[in-house]
Design an enzyme around this catalytic site. Structure first.
Site, PDB file in Angstrom:
ATOM      1  N   SER B 146      12.421  35.986   3.382  1.00  0.00           N
ATOM      2  CA  SER B 146      11.392  35.972   4.238  1.00  0.00           C
ATOM      3  C   SER B 146      11.944  35.058   5.548  1.00  0.00           C
ATOM      4  O   SER B 146      12.570  35.517   6.366  1.00  0.00           O
ATOM      5  CB  SER B 146      10.130  35.373   3.541  1.00  0.00           C
ATOM      6  OG  SER B 146       8.837  35.646   4.398  1.00  0.00           O
ATOM      7  N   ASP B 222       4.565  44.647  -0.632  1.00  0.00           N
ATOM      8  CA  ASP B 222       4.662  43.334   0.255  1.00  0.00           C
ATOM      9  C   ASP B 222       3.417  43.109   0.917  1.00  0.00           C
ATOM     10  O   ASP B 222       3.291  43.937   1.934  1.00  0.00           O
ATOM     11  CB  ASP B 222       5.931  43.354   0.570  1.00  0.00           C
ATOM     12  CG  ASP B 222       6.189  41.625   1.275  1.00  0.00           C
ATOM     13  OD1 ASP B 222       5.122  41.074   1.694  1.00  0.00           O
ATOM     14  OD2 ASP B 222       7.430  41.387   1.301  1.00  0.00           O
ATOM     15  N   HIS B 255       5.712  39.933  -2.549  1.00  0.00           N
ATOM     16  CA  HIS B 255       6.513  39.115  -1.761  1.00  0.00           C
ATOM     17  C   HIS B 255       7.004  37.833  -2.486  1.00  0.00           C
ATOM     18  O   HIS B 255       7.753  36.926  -2.069  1.00  0.00           O
ATOM     19  CB  HIS B 255       5.961  38.529  -0.717  1.00  0.00           C
ATOM     20  CG  HIS B 255       6.613  37.989   0.339  1.00  0.00           C
ATOM     21  ND1 HIS B 255       7.367  38.728   1.261  1.00  0.00           N
ATOM     22  CD2 HIS B 255       6.586  36.695   1.092  1.00  0.00           C
ATOM     23  CE1 HIS B 255       8.061  38.031   2.382  1.00  0.00           C
ATOM     24  NE2 HIS B 255       7.444  36.760   2.102  1.00  0.00           N
TER      25      HIS B 255
END
Lengths: 275, 275
Positions: B146, B222, B255
């Site tokens: 991320s 996600d 995620h």
């Protein structure tokens, strides 16, 4: 039963669920990992009981079981270690009360109303798992860590034939012979030590309980090894009872999930071979 | 440098260390996993940069990298994601301030005194790692998740030749084109978007920066995929620049570290092949 969360992980789904337990009189949360499987298939179930201070989440986050469980097709169930919340009694120490049930049905005040984790793990939760998940309850195994290793060993010994296999990481093998057990069992069960024997793996074996074999991994750098865990007591009990015990003393490993995760795959393969 | 903790895990040692950083003007904590190795040997180093809200601990506890790292002989370094503590500015959101440096050297008040994570990761911490660990600094790789995927990509692109390989889980590929980037970079760097391009993987590639190839894994479930991550922008930039990009869209993964841990081994093998 309510779904708290689900996350896809490896080839399967890690879920967290909650329900109102009639045994504990509280809400209870637990984790279940279900590998991908054909529609209608039922998978063997491996129970993992956690140690002092843990919830369902510790092994779920740090135990590293999903890779092997998805490969081997094993459902992994991780219950909480006690009832929790407002109105549930607690202790100022980490070794009694919330997070520290020792998997007993308490008989003493103030614990006996809620601390019924033996019945919760042995009866109530299995019924829920059988009803809600693609679980083959004819193929169950059980393992755990520390206090949860104690739980796994004693539950397997008290329920002959239910579990195809049992193993433990750094288990409390004899609450009759350690300070953790002394404190917890005298509080939960009372002063009559003959009543403790159903919650002591070594005593259960001495009293005739049997399992086919046992796998234990124990770190040599575990802070609790000499004072609380004492795996030699289990070795002696198993030797006298002709129970094959594989006791792996692991050089330099401690009591943490850094140790558990290292040998998780070995334990899951041990169980898969017997399921 | 002080040792906070060490734990034996798989065939190696997971350590946590702290030191006083001259770049950030704060104490900084980081995790290093060192596989067992012959006396005097030096091992390749893989940097893992974490995402928003994380410390060094998230990937250390949930990333499941030690099994593959010990097998492949890779040192894994996991820094914190920002300076922290009293006197360090913060933001009320999770997406700026402590835990959310975006790996920039801030130029704007109140951030510029402490938020020097670019220089910390690119210069100060590598010097410490080279001095204190059995690290072969000629064999380095970098990856992240991320915001940390953004960090890994931009640091690799800005330092040609330093890293043999780069990969990311669900990276922020273009802060110029997402709300997280808009907020953080305008705060840290100011309103002149030409200055942001050194902190935007797609813009760096458009401006001529190159790496040999890139591996990205991205979950299709996600929550941040469409609004923040936008891997298609990286795919377009790489296609125009003839940078081979392996972009694996992983059906149903989100995620979380349940996703990251699933593909951790793939990424470590990708790096090991190039180290």
């Amino acid at each position: 039963m309510e779904t708290v969360s689900t996350n896809r992980s490896y080839a399967g789904t890690q879920g967290v669920y909650s329900h109102a337990s009639s045994e504990t009189g509280t809400g209870m949360t637990f984790a279940v990992y279900v590998p991908d499987h054909p529609e209608g298939a039922k998978l063997p179930v491996v129970w993992y009981l956690s140690g002092l201070t843990c919830t369902h989440a510790n092994v779920m986050e740090k135990g590293e079981y999903r890779r092997a469980a998805s490969e081997l097709g094993l459902i992994i169930v991780a219950p909480d270690t006690s009832p929790r919340g407002e109105g549930v009694p607690d202790d100022s120490g980490y070794d009694m009360g919330q997070g520290a049930s020792f998997y007993v049905d308490a008989t003493e005040a103030p614990w006996s109303d809620h601390f019924r984790m033996r019945s919760y793990i042995e009866r109530e939760l299995p019924d829920l798992i059988a009803a809600q998940f693609p679980a083959d309850m004819e193929r169950q195994a059980i393992f755990g860590h520390s206090m949860g290793g104690h739980g796994a060993l004693t539950i397997a010994l008290r329920n002959p034939g239910r579990f195809k296999s049992v193993s433990a990481f750094a288990p409390v093998v004899s609450p009759l012979n350690c300070l953790w057990g002394e404190k917890a069992l005298s509080g939960y069960i009372g002063g009559d030590k003959s009543a403790w024997r159903q919650y002591d793996a070594c005593a259960l074996i001495e009293d005739g309980a049997r399992v086919a074999d046992i796998l234990v991994d124990q770190g040599t750098s575990d802070n609790f090894l000499d004072e609380q865990l004492k795996p030699h007591l289990l070795a002696e009990a198993c030797a006298k009872a002709d129970i094959p015990l594989t006791l792996n003393m692991r050089q330099g490993y401690d009591h943490s999930y850094y140790f558990i995760s290292t040998f998780m795959e070995d334990h899951l393969r041990w169980h898969a071979q017997r399921l």
